[in-house]
Every structure is written in C-alpha cells, then in structure tokens.
Design a protein around this motif. Structure first.
Motif, mmCIF file in Angstrom:
data_model
loop_
_atom_site.group_PDB
_atom_site.id
_atom_site.type_symbol
_atom_site.label_atom_id
_atom_site.label_comp_id
_atom_site.label_asym_id
_atom_site.label_seq_id
_atom_site.Cartn_x
_atom_site.Cartn_y
_atom_site.Cartn_z
ATOM 1 N N GLY A 484 0.726 -1.237 -0.237
ATOM 2 C CA GLY A 484 0.060 -0.130 -0.071
ATOM 3 C C GLY A 484 0.808 1.228 -0.092
ATOM 4 N N ILE A 485 0.251 2.336 -0.072
ATOM 5 C CA ILE A 485 0.853 3.726 -0.125
ATOM 6 C C ILE A 485 1.575 4.051 1.170
ATOM 7 N N ALA A 486 2.569 3.422 1.522
ATOM 8 C CA ALA A 486 3.466 3.648 2.794
ATOM 9 C C ALA A 486 4.950 3.385 2.526
ATOM 10 N N GLU A 487 5.628 4.345 2.414
ATOM 11 C CA GLU A 487 6.943 4.408 2.229
ATOM 12 C C GLU A 487 7.597 3.671 3.099
ATOM 13 N N MET A 488 7.159 3.933 4.238
ATOM 14 C CA MET A 488 8.191 3.259 5.589
ATOM 15 C C MET A 488 7.996 1.667 5.499
ATOM 16 N N ASN A 489 6.815 1.166 4.968
ATOM 17 C CA ASN A 489 6.648 -0.216 4.901
ATOM 18 C C ASN A 489 7.487 -0.714 3.590
ATOM 19 N N LEU A 490 7.668 0.018 2.752
ATOM 20 C CA LEU A 490 8.385 -0.203 1.651
ATOM 21 C C LEU A 490 10.106 -0.439 2.127
ATOM 22 N N PHE A 491 10.647 0.578 2.997
ATOM 23 C CA PHE A 491 11.829 0.547 3.187
ATOM 24 C C PHE A 491 12.087 -0.497 4.481
ATOM 25 N N LEU A 492 11.198 -0.861 5.067
ATOM 26 C CA LEU A 492 11.236 -1.960 6.256
ATOM 27 C C LEU A 492 11.174 -3.280 5.512
ATOM 28 N N ASP A 516 10.491 9.750 -6.290
ATOM 29 C CA ASP A 516 11.771 9.886 -5.664
ATOM 30 C C ASP A 516 11.479 11.110 -4.630
ATOM 31 N N PRO A 517 10.477 11.767 -4.730
ATOM 32 C CA PRO A 517 10.488 12.755 -3.665
ATOM 33 C C PRO A 517 10.039 12.205 -2.193
ATOM 34 N N PHE A 518 9.236 10.945 -2.560
ATOM 35 C CA PHE A 518 8.743 10.440 -1.140
ATOM 36 C C PHE A 518 9.598 9.301 -0.587
ATOM 37 N N VAL A 519 10.948 9.382 -0.978
ATOM 38 C CA VAL A 519 12.127 8.784 -0.346
ATOM 39 C C VAL A 519 12.213 9.200 1.068
ATOM 40 N N ALA A 520 12.074 10.754 1.222
ATOM 41 C CA ALA A 520 12.095 11.171 2.347
ATOM 42 C C ALA A 520 10.947 10.726 3.580
ATOM 43 N N ARG A 521 9.869 10.498 2.809
ATOM 44 C CA ARG A 521 9.031 9.824 3.756
ATOM 45 C C ARG A 521 9.147 8.422 4.477
ATOM 46 N N GLY A 522 10.101 7.953 3.794
ATOM 47 C CA GLY A 522 10.515 6.651 4.383
ATOM 48 C C GLY A 522 11.983 6.450 4.919
ATOM 49 N N LEU A 523 12.555 7.760 5.182
ATOM 50 C CA LEU A 523 13.991 8.081 5.360
ATOM 51 C C LEU A 523 14.568 7.273 6.689
ATOM 52 N N ASP A 524 13.466 7.429 7.537
ATOM 53 C CA ASP A 524 13.958 6.724 8.916
ATOM 54 C C ASP A 524 14.299 5.147 8.788
ATOM 55 N N GLY A 558 16.042 17.501 -2.825
ATOM 56 C CA GLY A 558 17.123 17.307 -1.822
ATOM 57 C C GLY A 558 17.675 15.583 -1.546
ATOM 58 N N THR A 559 16.868 14.956 -2.809
ATOM 59 C CA THR A 559 17.241 13.522 -2.568
ATOM 60 C C THR A 559 18.789 13.141 -3.087
ATOM 61 N N PRO A 560 19.408 13.939 -4.045
ATOM 62 C CA PRO A 560 20.696 13.643 -4.219
ATOM 63 C C PRO A 560 21.645 13.645 -2.975
ATOM 64 N N LEU A 561 21.208 14.617 -2.244
ATOM 65 C CA LEU A 561 22.136 14.960 -1.055
ATOM 66 C C LEU A 561 21.827 13.898 0.133
ATOM 67 N N ILE A 562 20.726 13.329 -0.064
ATOM 68 C CA ILE A 562 20.112 12.215 0.901
ATOM 69 C C ILE A 562 21.199 10.872 0.398
ATOM 70 N N GLY A 563 21.165 10.846 -1.172
ATOM 71 C CA GLY A 563 21.964 9.480 -1.369
ATOM 72 C C GLY A 563 23.402 9.830 -1.072
#
Length: 794
Positions: A484-492, A516-524, A558-563
């Motif tokens: 589903g639409i939950a980036e935290m779940n994706l990264f977990l 790509d902008p929603f990388v930040a939503r799952g950043l933790d 800001g995602t290139p800086l995250i990378g």
C-alpha cells in the motif's frame, strides 16, 4: 532439549537483573568520566523486561526464531549473551563506550548475536512482520523449501505503540496473511514524559483484534493468581483491575507499608480480604502486588508454551517499570539511575558480595547445575545464527539505444530482459513498490514474473476478458510484493528482504521502486535498513523538476544529498541508458559482496564491503549517445564520472552535470565551443562515490600516503588552474558544488533550491536557470570580456 525448570529460570532472571544493572551503574558511577555527562542506560526499562526475556530466550525460543529487542532493554540482552559466553566482560565494562557494547542492540557493531538492530523506536517492531513475510516468500519457492519456519518476535515498549509506522505495518500484515509473528508488549504504563493514558490499551487491543491477531493479556503472576483463590481474593483482583495506572506506579515506589495502608483503607472492612492482607508481611505484600504477569517468569513461560498456532500473537504483558529495584514505579525512572547508596543497599539485597559484581554465577548455590541447564537451552544450541548463501552470477546486461529513452524506461527494460531469461539472479530478484508499480516501470517484470501470495489469486479482469496492460495474477511463485501507499513499509520490507541471506540462509535480490520525492517519507526506515547492513536496490523515480507537470508536491530536490549522506548506500544518477546498464550490472554484484573493506587505491572506495544501491531516475526521454564500448566510459560510470567530452590543453571552461540535465549541458558546451575548442564536459553518474573517494584519499594522504589519489582528482588533475567550472543538476546545487574544491577551480553551481511548480520542462529549466542558455550565461559571467552570447545568438 527440554525447557528449563522454574527454579533455573528464576535464578537466570535474577542474574540478568543484577548484571544488566551493574553494567549500567559501572558506566555511570565507577568508570572514569571524560565528558562530564551522564552515560545513561535505562535501568528501569530493562528491569521491566527481565522476566519476559528470561522466559522467552531460555524457555520458548528455538534457533530458527528471530527477535527484535526493544532498544531500552539492550542491557538485559547483553547480560544474557554474557551469561551464555557470547559477550566479553571487557565490552560489558565499556558499555556505551568506544568499542563497548552498544546502547541499543546492533547487528553490525555488537559481537553478540543480534537478529535485528533497534534504536529508532517502532522500526524494530514493524520489521519483524516483514521478516515473516520474507520467510513465507522464501519457503514458497522451490529453492527455499528446506528453510525451517521460525517465529519473528518483537519485544515492544508500550510507548512504542505511539509510532504510526507500527499501524501501517499491521495493515500490510493483514493484507499478506501474516503468520509466525509475536509482539510482546512490555505494558509498564510509563513512557519518557509520563504515564500511559488510562484506557488506551482497550483501544489497542481492539486494533490488533481487528487485524486478526490473537491478543493474549498477561496481567497476573503466579502469586496473584494464588491469592485470588483465597477468601476475599476476588475483591483484591477487582481493586487491582480498577486501580489507575499512576496510582499503581506510585504505590509500587512507596512500598509494602503504604500498599497495606491503601488496601486496608479500601478493602479492610470486608472481612475475608482483611485476613488475606494481614496474613502477609509488608515485604510479602509488596511482592504480591508487584507480581504482575510480565514480572513472573513462570507465568510468561507458561503463556508462551500455550500458543499452539501460527497466527500472529500480541502478548500484553503487565509489568512494573523498574521492577525489583529501589526505583520501581517512580514516574521519573525512565532516564533515572540508582545512585551509589541505592546501589549499595540493592547489592546487599541481591546477595552479591563485593568483588564479585561481574561474576556470572555469583549468588548461585550450584553453578555446575546451572551451567548444565544453560547448555540445554534450545535457542543457543546451534551457536551464532548468522547464515550465508552463495553469490549469484550476474548475467551480462547490455542496453544501448540510438532512440530517445528515459532512464526510468531503461530500468523497466533491463528488468524485463532479465525476466525473459532463466538466470539464477532473475530467479532470486524480488520487486516491491508502494502502490506505484506501473508508474515506476515495473509492469513488464510483474506481468512475466507475477505477484506473490501464499495462495493463488486469479486476475478477475483477465477472467472477464477485459483488456488491460497489467496482469495482476497472485501465486506462491510470484516475484513481486505489492504494498500500500506507505513508504516506511517499503523500506522496512527492503531491509528485511536484504537480510535474507543472513537470517534464513537464502539470498534474494530486493528491488524497490518509489516516487523519488517520497524517499524522504521513509527516510528513517531507509537509514534503519542501511544500519543493519541490509542489501537492496532502491529506485527513486520519477525525480526532480523534470517531472514538470506534477508541480512541487512531486518534484524532488534534496534526494541527491540524501544519497550522498546515507551510509551504506551507493547513490547513482545516470543520464543515459547504457550508463544505467553498466551500473546495474555492477550493482547486482555489489549487493552481494562481504569483503574486508580494504580501499581500492584506484578510487579509494571500499567497494569490497558491498552495500545497498540507490538509483535516481527520470521520466524524460533524451537522445542517446549511441553504442559505447570503451573501458574509460564503463569504469567511469561505475566510479562516478567520466569525460563525455575531454578537455583540450587550453581548456578554460568545464561543464559538469549529473542526470537528466545532460542534454542541456551538452547543448551549452556546443554553444560555447564555437568560441572555445577545448571546453570539457564531465558526465557525473555518482556525486556520492566521487565525494566518498575524494574524502578517503585526503585522509590517506594526511596519514602519510602521499600517492593516494581519488578518481575525481585523477580526472581533474590536468585541467589548467585558471579553468572555470559550471556544475548543473536537476536537484540541489550543493550536490556538485564541492567539485571546485578538488583542485581549486572557480565554480558556479546550478540546480534547484526551491519548491518547483507546474509547467513544461523548458519552462522550469529556464525558471531555475538549468537550461543551456542559462549555463552559457553563467560561463559568460565567469569570463569578462568574452561575448559568447553575441556569437551564438540566433
């Protein structure tokens, strides 16, 4: 092997309670201080878990089970491993010190057998459900049938249930028919700032029940249950059930005499219950009232043993925070510590002689019998449970095109080509996406390799003969997990799947796609996955203001800086399809590496350690450069940069670009070259790897290796010192702005610093000054007296 006798479990519980608290006390009050600040260690949060962890590890678990220990119970975990011979006294004495046992359990930094790192509260809880899903995925495949199913267990602080990602994981678990998962909640009703709100857990129980979990409430210990059988016991139980959380905690802190007074005031005129209370001394009464289910090792062992199904289980274990210590129940005890006088009194109470504080079997009447019992514990029988799996051979990946194509489309084509083959690598790839499968170009892969579910589910649209480009057929052999639409779940899920070789002995190659902008939503959760050294590929696409019509909400900056900043993650942003093909072939091998990490003296990157990979891709089709086979291009794309247009001997301008703005940089170079023949164009595929290598080489030189030179230093070494540099990226300009510092060239960094807006790509490139004409204008500003724009106008 059989479960330990209750007397052995009680002995182990008391040993773990002492060793964990002494370790914390030693770090805060005995070990010399150099910083003048509290070391910390959460004595009270450890104490509330000691009975639960004793019963779990020494009675319930088997080697195939995996556990995420709540962060603040790490001292209990380390004490347990010390008792079992898997942790050293030296590291225990250096708790929270340099190279000592970690503040929170860490797979990568602790020497003891940590299954899941914890520390960012809630993530260690949720990852167990995704590890269970990965286990089901593996055992559904022919190559994973020999894996023994284990339980994925989380030890949960009750305040952790405030974290929203836990409820996102609950929903995803329900959709995927979650099983073999235990969450054991340490319900001590105290958090960092206060006491948990009354009645909250009635709501939480309802939530777990709604998602199909078996909710097991463990409220009363053996002493309490026995007392309830006495005359008047029903009245005592009613009083306990109705006592507010704050009052129960306060009475616990004040002790037996106050318990007696309060109970007699409330119940003392009711005959039989008076006798029940008066039959016990103050200490015995305190023991009775503090004998909640989660603080009774016998009760917890019996509760665990009674589970005879594979449905997910939530154990709600009532506990006293700080149980068994002088600070039990106090509302400030979360970060509080026993002072020296309290510890001295408690040491006498625990029967530990001076000088024997670190002795594993101090206070144990029969050490040989206890050691024999420990040798029989099933969970520890196989030793360290870190597995390995063979490295998969990476087939040749070739993708060159003379037509216009975006990197996102090229990514989909590479996966589709792999899906048509029968390589071992393709068989082990598992893709996943948070409801953006089709829009991130995974569709062709999914159509061929299908979606995963433990039970077959047909595509109704196909059955009803409704035309569709997507074939959503679910099968145990499927290789895509739709979220589903939950980036935290994706990264977990990426994190859990990226540990499969170590957890289950079967390697999978996880690939996740996300806007790509929603990388930040799952950043933790991304950081958490990398901290565990999970291995996966994350594809952020579409990216940048190149996603022009979508506006600022969907345009990443800001995602290139995250990378660049994320440890354990190699970040790339290729502009062309052939670059992407080269990078992905390298990446599939890089994900599987586990070397010693000696630096490669060509780049000063520690590539042999391996890691995860982040690809920042775009939707904008651009003209391709044609087939390129030279080694400088191939190796440069991997190392982070190569000369797309080599500078001449008199070069006074270099344009360095990364990603989708390649056509603008190339066009600008062509415009400038009408007056300057030696202009250079540097194609950057990974600012991350260039910067890491440059930083490492500088460190090596500072340590005496004068010959150390990074890849970017080699590329720029022959440029004249008065050469000027313009950098350009569809992202934050700081990503490339540091390039001028490598040799000392004046640099103008171009990029995107503010939220975007809707429009055409041309509109937005011009607005942000990253189009060809703006690049030329910046070059003109760097070189007074040269009127290039007049020469190229029109």
């Amino acid at each position: 092997m059989t479960a330990l006798a209750p007397n052995h479990l009680k002995t182990i519980e008391q040993r773990l309670l002492w060793l964990s608290h002494w370790m914390i006390h030693n770090a805060n009050h005995i070990r010399p201080k150099v910083d003048g600040i509290k070391v910390g260690g959460h004595q009270a949060s450890s104490a509330s878990m000691v009975s639960i962890m004793t019963a779990l590890y020494f009675s319930a678990l088997r080697p195939e089970d995996r556990v995420a220990v709540k962060p603040h119970a790490s001292p209990i975990f380390h004490a347990m491993q010390y008792l079992m011979g898997n942790q050293t006294r030296e590291k225990m004495e250096n708790f929270r010190g340099f190279h000592g046992v970690q503040s929170y359990p860490s797979r990568t930094k602790d020497i003891d057998d940590v299954d899941f790192s914890t520390g960012s509260v809630g993530l260690g809880v949720a990852v167990t459900s995704f590890a269970s899903l990965v286990q089901d995925y593996i055992t559904a495949k022919a190559w994973g049938e020999d894996v023994t199913l284990g339980r994925m267990v989380a030890l949960v602080g009750d305040a952790e249930l405030d974290e929203g990602n836990i409820y996102e994981a609950l929903q995803e678990g329900w959709k995927n028919d979650l099983r073999n998962t235990w969450w054991i909640i340490d319900y001590n009703r105290q958090s960092l700032d206060g006491v948990v709100r009354e009645g909250l857990f009635k709501r939480i129980e309802q939530i777990f029940d709604a998602f199909g979990w078996d909710v097991v409430k463990v409220k009363y210990g053996a002493l309490q249950r026995a007392a309830f059988e006495e005359p008047g016991g029903d009245k005592l139980r009613d009083w306990i059930d109705n006592c507010p959380n704050q009052l129960y905690s306060a009475l616990t802190f004040m002790g037996g005499a106050v318990w007696r007074q309060r109970l007699m005031d409330a119940l003392g005129d009711q005959g039989d219950v008076t006798a029940l209370i008066e039959a016990r001394s103050d200490d015995e009464l305190a023991d009775l009232m503090e004998n909640l289910g989660g603080n009774c090792v016998q009760t917890m062992a019996e509760t665990f043993a009674a589970i005879d199904h594979d449905r997910p289980v939530c154990f709600l274990a009532y506990t006293i925070k700080g149980w068994g210590t002088p600070i039990a129940g106090h509302k400030d005890n979360h970060g509080g510590l026993m002072n020296k006088s309290q510890m001295a009194e408690w040491q006498k109470h625990m029967g530990v002689a001076e000088g024997e504080e670190w002795e594993k079997f101090a206070t144990v009447a029969d050490p040989d019998a206890l050691q024999a019992a420990l040798d029989r514990v099933p969970f520890f029988a196989k030793g360290r449970r870190r597995y390995e799996d063979a490295t998969l051979t990476v087939p040749q990946i070739e993708l060159s095109s003379d037509r216009e194509i975006s990197t996102q489309m090229a990514f989909g084509k590479i996966l589709d080509d792999l899906s048509k083959g029968d390589s071992d690598l393709a068989e082990r790839i598992v893709t996943m996406s948070p409801d953006v499968t089709g829009t991130t170009n995974l569709g062709p892969w999914v159509n061929r390799r299908k979606l995963f579910a433990r039970k077959e589910q047909a595509d109704t649209f196909i059955n009803e003969k409704i035309p569709s480009t997507a074939k959503w057929e679910f099968t145990p052999t499927g290789q895509h997990i739709e979220l589903g639409i939950a980036e935290m779940n994706l990264f977990l899920l990426l994190g859990a799947a990226g540990l499969s070789h170590s957890l289950f002995g079967k390697r999978v190659i996880p690939i996740g796609t996300v806007y790509d902008p929603f990388v930040a939503r799952g950043l933790d959760a991304l950081n958490y996955a990398c901290y565990q050294d999970a291995r996966f590929m994350i594809v952020g696409t579409p990216s940048g203001v190149t996603l022009a019509p979508e506006g600022g909400a969907h345009q990443s900056i800001g995602t290139p800086l995250i990378g660049m900043s994320q440890d354990g993650l190699a970040s790339f942003e290729p502009a062309f399809a052939d670059e992407l093909a080269v990078i992905m072939q390298w990446a599939f091998d890089y994900l599987q590496r586990d070397g010693e990490g000696d630096p490669d003296e060509r780049t000063w990157l520690r590539d042999e350690t391996g890691g995860s990979v982040y690809l920042r891709l775009t939707t904008n089709p651009i003209e391709q450069p044609g087939k390129r086979v030279d080694e400088d291009f191939r190796q440069g794309a991997i190392d982070g940069a190569y000369w797309l247009r080599k500078p001449g001997p008199n070069c006074d301008v270099v344009i360095a670009y990364q990603g989708a703005v390649a056509p603008e940089a190339i066009k600008a170079a062509g415009m400038i070259a009408e007056g300057r023949r030696d202009v250079g164009v540097l194609a950057v595929t990974s600012a991350d790897r260039l910067n890491a290598g440059w930083t490492a080489a500088q460190r090596a030189r500072a340590r005496g290796n004068a010959e150390a030179e990074s890849h970017i230093e080699s590329l720029l070494a022959d440029l004249p010192r008065d050469c000027k540099m313009v950098t350009v990226i569809d992202g934050h300009p700081a990503t490339l702005s540091w390039l001028g510092s490598v040799v000392g060239h004046q640099t103008v960094p171009l990029g995107v610093e503010h939220f975007g807006q809707t429009g055409t790509i041309a509109d937005l490139y011009q607005h942000f000054g990253i189009d060809a004409r703006s690049i030329v204008e910046k070059v003109q500003g760097l070189t007074p007296g040269r009127q290039m724009l007049h020469r190229v106008a029109g």
